[in-house]
Structures are given as structure tokens and as C-alpha cells.
Enzyme design. Sequence first.
Site, PDB file in Angstrom:
ATOM      1  N   CYS A  85      13.104  27.931  30.995  1.00 54.42           N
ATOM      2  CA  CYS A  85      12.559  26.702  30.408  1.00 54.42           C
ATOM      3  C   CYS A  85      11.669  27.102  29.235  1.00 54.42           C
ATOM      4  O   CYS A  85      11.788  28.216  28.726  1.00 54.42           O
ATOM      5  CB  CYS A  85      11.815  25.877  31.450  1.00 54.42           C
ATOM      6  N   ASN A  88       7.940  28.678  31.256  1.00 56.23           N
ATOM      7  CA  ASN A  88       8.145  29.442  32.500  1.00 56.23           C
ATOM      8  C   ASN A  88       6.954  29.290  33.455  1.00 56.23           C
ATOM      9  O   ASN A  88       6.563  30.235  34.129  1.00 56.23           O
ATOM     10  CB  ASN A  88       8.420  30.925  32.197  1.00 56.23           C
ATOM     11  N   CYS A  90       6.637  25.769  34.893  1.00 56.99           N
ATOM     12  CA  CYS A  90       6.973  24.565  35.682  1.00 56.99           C
ATOM     13  C   CYS A  90       8.428  24.594  36.166  1.00 56.99           C
ATOM     14  O   CYS A  90       8.715  24.908  37.312  1.00 56.99           O
ATOM     15  CB  CYS A  90       6.707  23.296  34.877  1.00 56.99           C
ATOM     16  N   ARG A  91       9.357  24.257  35.271  1.00 54.38           N
ATOM     17  CA  ARG A  91      10.732  24.015  35.708  1.00 54.38           C
ATOM     18  C   ARG A  91      11.487  25.272  36.138  1.00 54.38           C
ATOM     19  O   ARG A  91      12.085  25.292  37.225  1.00 54.38           O
ATOM     20  CB  ARG A  91      11.511  23.305  34.582  1.00 54.38           C
ATOM     21  N   SER A  92      11.454  26.309  35.293  1.00 48.19           N
ATOM     22  CA  SER A  92      12.258  27.492  35.678  1.00 48.19           C
ATOM     23  C   SER A  92      11.678  28.254  36.871  1.00 48.19           C
ATOM     24  O   SER A  92      12.458  28.750  37.698  1.00 48.19           O
ATOM     25  CB  SER A  92      12.524  28.412  34.475  1.00 48.19           C
ATOM     26  N   ASP A 210      10.741  17.889  31.011  1.00 47.45           N
ATOM     27  CA  ASP A 210       9.493  18.657  31.027  1.00 47.45           C
ATOM     28  C   ASP A 210       8.393  17.830  31.705  1.00 47.45           C
ATOM     29  O   ASP A 210       8.058  16.746  31.231  1.00 47.45           O
ATOM     30  CB  ASP A 210       9.123  18.962  29.573  1.00 47.45           C
TER      31      ASP A 210
HETATM   32  P1  4NP Z   1       7.964  24.365  31.494  1.00 46.71           P
HETATM   33  O1  4NP Z   1       6.793  23.313  31.138  1.00 46.71           O
HETATM   34  O2  4NP Z   1       8.715  24.637  30.220  1.00 46.71           O
HETATM   35  O3  4NP Z   1       8.777  23.641  32.493  1.00 46.71           O
HETATM   36  O4  4NP Z   1       7.290  25.600  32.044  1.00 46.71           O
HETATM   37  C1  4NP Z   1       5.880  23.502  30.110  1.00 46.71           C
HETATM   38  C2  4NP Z   1       4.849  24.399  30.245  1.00 46.71           C
HETATM   39  C3  4NP Z   1       3.916  24.554  29.236  1.00 46.71           C
HETATM   40  C4  4NP Z   1       4.048  23.821  28.074  1.00 46.71           C
HETATM   41  C5  4NP Z   1       5.095  22.937  27.931  1.00 46.71           C
HETATM   42  C6  4NP Z   1       6.015  22.789  28.941  1.00 46.71           C
HETATM   43  N1  4NP Z   1       3.091  23.970  27.037  1.00 46.71           N
HETATM   44  O5  4NP Z   1       3.174  23.221  26.047  1.00 46.71           O
HETATM   45  O6  4NP Z   1       2.201  24.833  27.117  1.00 46.71           O
END
Ligand code: 4NP
Length: 247
Positions: A85, A88, A90-92, A210
Site C-alpha cells: 500500500c 505500509n 494500515c492496509r498492507s 485508504d
Molecule cells: P496505508 O495508509 O497506505 O494503508 O498504510 C496510509 C498510511 C499513511 C499515510 C497515508 C495512508 N500518510 O499519509 O502518512
Amino acid sequence: MKSLYSATFFIPTTSKLPICHHSPLLSLKSSPFLRFSADPSNKQTNTGKSRLPERIKASSMASTLSTASSDHSQSTKPYSVLFVCLGNICRSPAAEGVFRHLVKQRNLDSVFYIDSAGTINYHEGNPADSRMRAASKRRGIEITSISRPIKPSDFREFDLILAMDRQNREDILEAFERWRHRETFPIDADKKVELMCSYCKRHDETEVPDPYYGGPQGFEKVLDLLEDACESLLEKIVAEGSQVLAS
Ligand code: 4NP
């Protein structure tokens, strides 16, 4: 009862790969992996119906799970899946946790190598978001991964790379193109990058949204989609092993 194998040895290709001198697979005598790996000569069979890429349907599964029959120390490379994602956190990591959980339930942990990564390095070294971990824990799923960005060797070492959304997939492919000039990759490395939701059976969504800036329901939605996709992904991989053998 006939014993299919006396021992299975994994030869790790990265330092994180498991080293197993007596695999739990030995107890899974009906496992399609075992049967598949017993006859790698069948690896070219293709039903034409699967959404799995050719490499995964046949050669990858075979090379991943095949044994060196002439060698008394049979060697097996785990089938490797990388979830990706943006951050790294949340989703992945949740996808990694859900898939790991399902694989463990099937007693197949020794034949899979599972990891996750982000397309940015902003959160490198951090554990997953506490909201994501809490939501997963309520479903009995532990998330233990530490954030890391994707790296060139991922394109060589992973059999399948699953992007959470289209932007992630584009970013992965862009990185691949950037690195292609200074790294040697398998010729079809870009074909192993797929969208996670392409495996969903019970949901119509095409991307895992997200959840970072949203409320708690976003994290539940992520898990709903990931459970659906991971179940079907695992079924598909297992079924492909069986189909190849049956043909
Ligand atoms: P992820 O979520 O891609 O599912 O890990 C996010 C984590 C951090 C951010 C955006 C999305 N950020 O903007 O820092």
C-alpha cells in the site's frame, strides 16, 4: 498409510525465509502442494479460467513448491506473496496479517513467505497504525509487521505482488521501471503486480480504500475486503495446485 515424503528442506532465498528441516506439510498428505510438488513435470497445464497469472498458475507454483527429486535433501522455495500500500502501516500490514492467519489455519505456513511494504518510506521502521491493529485484533488477527518501503529485490524474489489500490499499483510499476535500468529482473516481473480486490468474491469494490484519515468504519471496511480477497486468493492458489495434478 503410505508416507509420501520423509523430509522437506527449504532453501531460503532471503535472510527472512524460514528454514524448515521437517515441515508441517509432512502431516498434510492430501495437500495439493505436496502432490503438486511431487510431480513438477505437470507444471505446464493451464485451464485458462484462472485469474492467476500464468507464472503463478504453473511455473511459479512448481518452482516454489517443487522438490529436487533426485536429491536426497529435497529443496523447496516458499511461495511468496508481497502486499503493498502507500505507507505500509494500515492496509498492507492488515493484508499480511489476514493472509498469514488463513495460511496458518490451513497449516500451510511453511510453504508460504508473506511480507508487506509501502510505496513511500515515510513510516519506515514503525509498527502498523494502532487503529488498524486494534480492529484486526477484534477479529482474532495479529498484525506484527514493521513498515518498510518496496525495494528492487522484491521484483525478483516475490511470486505475487498485490497492490491495495490503482495508485499503489502504478507507483509499484513506476518504481520497477526506474530500477529496471540498474537491476536484473525476471522478464515478466511487472505481470506479477495485481490489484488485491481482483480476488474479492463477495464485494464489488475494485480497490481497498485508504482508511488513514477516516473513522473507525474505514478500518472495518478494509478488513472486510481483505478477508474476502485473502480467502479467495488462498483458495485459488491451492486449487491451482490441485488442478495441475488432476489434469
Ligand atoms: P496505508 O495508509 O497506505 O494503508 O498504510 C496510509 C498510511 C499513511 C499515510 C497515508 C495512508 N500518510 O499519509 O502518512
